[in-house]
Design an enzyme around this catalytic site. Structure first.
Site, mmCIF file in Angstrom:
data_model
loop_
_atom_site.group_PDB
_atom_site.id
_atom_site.type_symbol
_atom_site.label_atom_id
_atom_site.label_comp_id
_atom_site.label_asym_id
_atom_site.label_seq_id
_atom_site.Cartn_x
_atom_site.Cartn_y
_atom_site.Cartn_z
ATOM 1 N N ARG A 104 -2.187 -28.352 16.779
ATOM 2 C CA ARG A 104 -3.532 -28.237 17.263
ATOM 3 C C ARG A 104 -3.922 -29.232 18.383
ATOM 4 N NH1 ARG A 104 -8.317 -25.860 17.846
ATOM 5 N NH2 ARG A 104 -10.269 -27.179 17.466
ATOM 6 N N ASP B 41 -11.293 -24.423 34.067
ATOM 7 C CA ASP B 41 -10.498 -23.691 33.042
ATOM 8 C C ASP B 41 -9.167 -23.338 33.584
ATOM 9 O OD1 ASP B 41 -9.365 -22.107 31.062
ATOM 10 O OD2 ASP B 41 -11.120 -20.742 30.820
ATOM 11 N N SER C 167 -12.270 -16.396 25.389
ATOM 12 C CA SER C 167 -10.814 -16.823 25.092
ATOM 13 C C SER C 167 -10.273 -15.663 24.515
ATOM 14 C CB SER C 167 -10.643 -17.884 24.029
ATOM 15 O OG SER C 167 -9.249 -18.495 24.169
ATOM 16 N N HIS D 286 -11.610 -25.008 29.640
ATOM 17 C CA HIS D 286 -11.348 -23.965 28.757
ATOM 18 C C HIS D 286 -12.523 -23.909 27.840
ATOM 19 C CE1 HIS D 286 -10.287 -20.180 26.984
ATOM 20 N NE2 HIS D 286 -10.078 -20.490 26.092
ATOM 21 N N ASP D 287 -12.764 -24.952 26.893
ATOM 22 C CA ASP D 287 -13.638 -25.255 26.098
ATOM 23 C C ASP D 287 -15.272 -24.953 26.345
ATOM 24 O OD1 ASP D 287 -12.614 -25.400 23.493
ATOM 25 O OD2 ASP D 287 -12.778 -27.512 23.114
#
Lengths: 372, 203
Positions: A218, A314, A148, A347-348
């Site tokens: 967040r 992602d 990232s 993405h994580d």
């Protein structure tokens, strides 16, 4: 396991010059190291953390008490084997875990920087990391890696300090932010700044902290780290601790409850102003900024062996963005490998249990080490 | 699938490649040809492969490999980046063999290409006498599950190269395991060679 260290690396007399034209000095860098640096100083691996990461890559976080954010990958006999390698993970400047950032004391005013902190860039963060590497007397990093935003720092190392990088693994990243990336960051920033407790950034010495704004920021970001499929599998339309709809705005659905929890637990460990500065740095990032938009020009001095990795689900930094890096390095005749890991974790994925990802990292790092 | 046998194929290819040259093996599988050429020809090599587990095997061997597809990802390479591009037993499985061939000779000074010869007598026999699609050691799939899309004969390949202004420099003599200067179509090869193995370049 090693403890956190803090080192002061530039001074008022010899400050770090920033892209915005201002300068910072002294600059503090908080960092952790794992394993031992060998005599030739050839076994150092620099790990660059992501937006909300920190130096606690493989050791317990002092606030959350959770294990390090990349404990899956870094440790004895893991893909990044701390029995073999000397792992360095610094907190970026602009961060909030001990490195110079908006919540640290400005030596000029003896008060927290707040919004007096200069707007920094990814390039500034890397320049500060370079000071740390020089301080540790390392002339060549065996590997620089990160996912990232960490991947952006890896690209910046390859472009700015190519002779310092033997190999590099940029993961789930991009050569610049798309309009969609910027839009999501702007949503987060506006959420923080809309919180009256933010007080134009001067909240440190007050009783009111912008926790609501940061928490919503967040929550929004967290959605972008997951895929539609993984959200569906994890939560579906399941209700939270109830069998019927509540006909209210309480967290009826599990996904609501989950996101609220993500938001609330985040504010304990993160500074709202840091969030503004770091997202800004990501939005400003463009590896071609000093090469008239040319990717080829940006990487023309790179000689490192590179492995690029992306993840199928992602959508924040999709495969197509990662492939731009691969295409450029290919065109330059650089020794580049590329792998798109199939996963539904979005993405994580680079932070999660992905055995094929670990295997690829391990294979690349071990074989590159054997050939050194 | 492999061309008669791998060791033989590797040896023939190794014999025609200049040492220390820069090569790309497209569809490099677990990287065994690259390893062979690194050892025997001291080449600088990289691979392209579509299968994830084979890519990871290559990485663990220290072979640089890019996940990609011959049909779509050769465009990413600049002209003449390599001395040799190698495509063994994959041409018949590509969507557009014509474009792939053009790309092979664009990205490298020379290309090495092999494919099963659909003109081989045993295939002709299978079709003619049994009225069944052939299945043998070089064509080891049944018609309903084959990844192969474009079968050709050695003569078809030669015709296509002519049409594309691709020069056929050498043709492998599989019986003697050597590349020989190409002197035009041969009746013997078109019937009795199970595979075609050619060294080609841009005219």
């Amino acid at each position: 396991m090693e403890e956190n260290k803090i080192v002061e690396l530039s001074s008022k007399e010899r400050p770090l010059l920033l892209d915005c034209g201002k300068s910072l000095g002294p600059v503090k860098i908080a960092y952790t190291t794992y394993g031992n640096l060998n005599e030739q100083k050839s076994n150092a691996i620099l790990i660059c953390h992501a937006l909300t990461g920190d130096q606690y890559v493989a050791s317990q976080h002092p606030i959350t008490k959770k294990e390090g954010w990349w404990s899956n990958v870094v440790g004895p006999n893991k893909s990044i084997d701390t029995n073999k390698f000397f792992v360095i993970c610094p907190n970026i400047i602009g961060g909030c875990m001990g490195s110079t950032g908006p919540k640290e004391i400005d030596p000029l005013t003896q008060k927290e920087f707040g919004l007096n902190f200069p707007v920094i860039t990814i390039s500034d963060m890397v320049k500060a990391q370079k000071l740390l590497i020089d301080y540790l007397s390392i002339e060549k990093l065996f590997c620089v890696t990160g996912g990232s935003m960490g991947g952006m720092l890896v690209l910046e190392w390859l472009s700015k300090f190519p002779e310092y990088v033997h190999s590099a693994i940029p993961i789930a990243t991009s050569v610049n932010h798309s309009a969609q990336n910027i839009a999501l960051n702007e949503l987060a920033r506006q959420s923080i700044m809309a919180d009256p407790n933010w007080q134009s950034g001067n909240y440190y010495e007050t009783d009111n902290q912008p926790t609501k704004g940061l928490s919503v920021a967040r929550m929004a970001a967290h959605i972008s780290y997951l895929s539609k499929e993984s959200l569906h599998q994890k939560f579906g339309r399941n209700l939270q601790d109830k069998n019927e709809l509540d006909y209210s705005f309480k967290a009826d659905f599990q996904i609501e409850s989950y996101l609220r929890h993500q938001g609330i637990s985040f504010v304990d460990r993160f500074d709202a102003n840091s969030y503004l500065y770091i997202t800004r740095a990501m939005d400003y990032f463009d590896i071609t900024a000093n090469s008239n938009g040319s990717l080829i020009e940006a990487f023309k001095d790179t000689k490192s062996k590179v492995l690029c990795i992306s993840f199928t689900s992602d959508w924040l930094y999709p495969t197509s963005e990662n492939k731009k890096i691969v295409k450029t390095l290919n065109a330059l005749g650089i020794d580049v490998s590329f792998l798109e890991i199939e996963t539904e974790n979005g993405h994580d994925s680079f932070l999660l249990h992905e055995p094929e990802f670990f295997d690829a990292l391990n294979g690349f790092i071990s074989s590159t080490w054997r050939e050194l | 699938m492999s061309l008669i046998n791998k060791t033989k194929e590797f040896k023939i290819i190794s014999n025609v490649i200049t040492s220390k040259s820069n090569i790309i093996d497209i569809g490099c599988s677990d990287g065994s040809l690259i390893e062979y050429l690194k050892l025997n020809n001291n080449v600088v090599a990289r691979g392209m492969e579509i299968d994830q587990s084979k890519i990871r095997t290559c990485l663990s061997k220290g072979i640089s490999v890019v996940e990609g597809d011959a049909d779509t990802d050769l465009f990413d390479y600049p002209d003449n980046l390599f001395d040799y591009s190698i495509l063994t037993y994959t041409l018949q499985a590509t969507k557009n063999p014509k474009v792939v061939l053009e790309q092979l000779v664009r990205i490298a000074s020379k290309a090495i290409v092999s494919f099963p010869n659909f003109g081989h007598w045993s295939i002709a026999t299978s079709l003619f006498f049994n009225r069944e699609m052939p299945v043998n050691s070089t064509l080891d799939y049944s018609w309903y599950e084959t990844p192969n899309l474009h079968f050709c004969t050695i003569n078809d390949f030669i015709n296509l190269c002519e049409g594309l202004s691709i020069k056929i420099e050498k043709k492998a003599d599989l019986r003697k395991s050597v590349f020989k200067e190409f002197k035009g179509k041969s009746l013997y090869d078109s019937y009795f060679s199970e595979s075609g193995l050619f060294l080609i370049s841009k005219k």
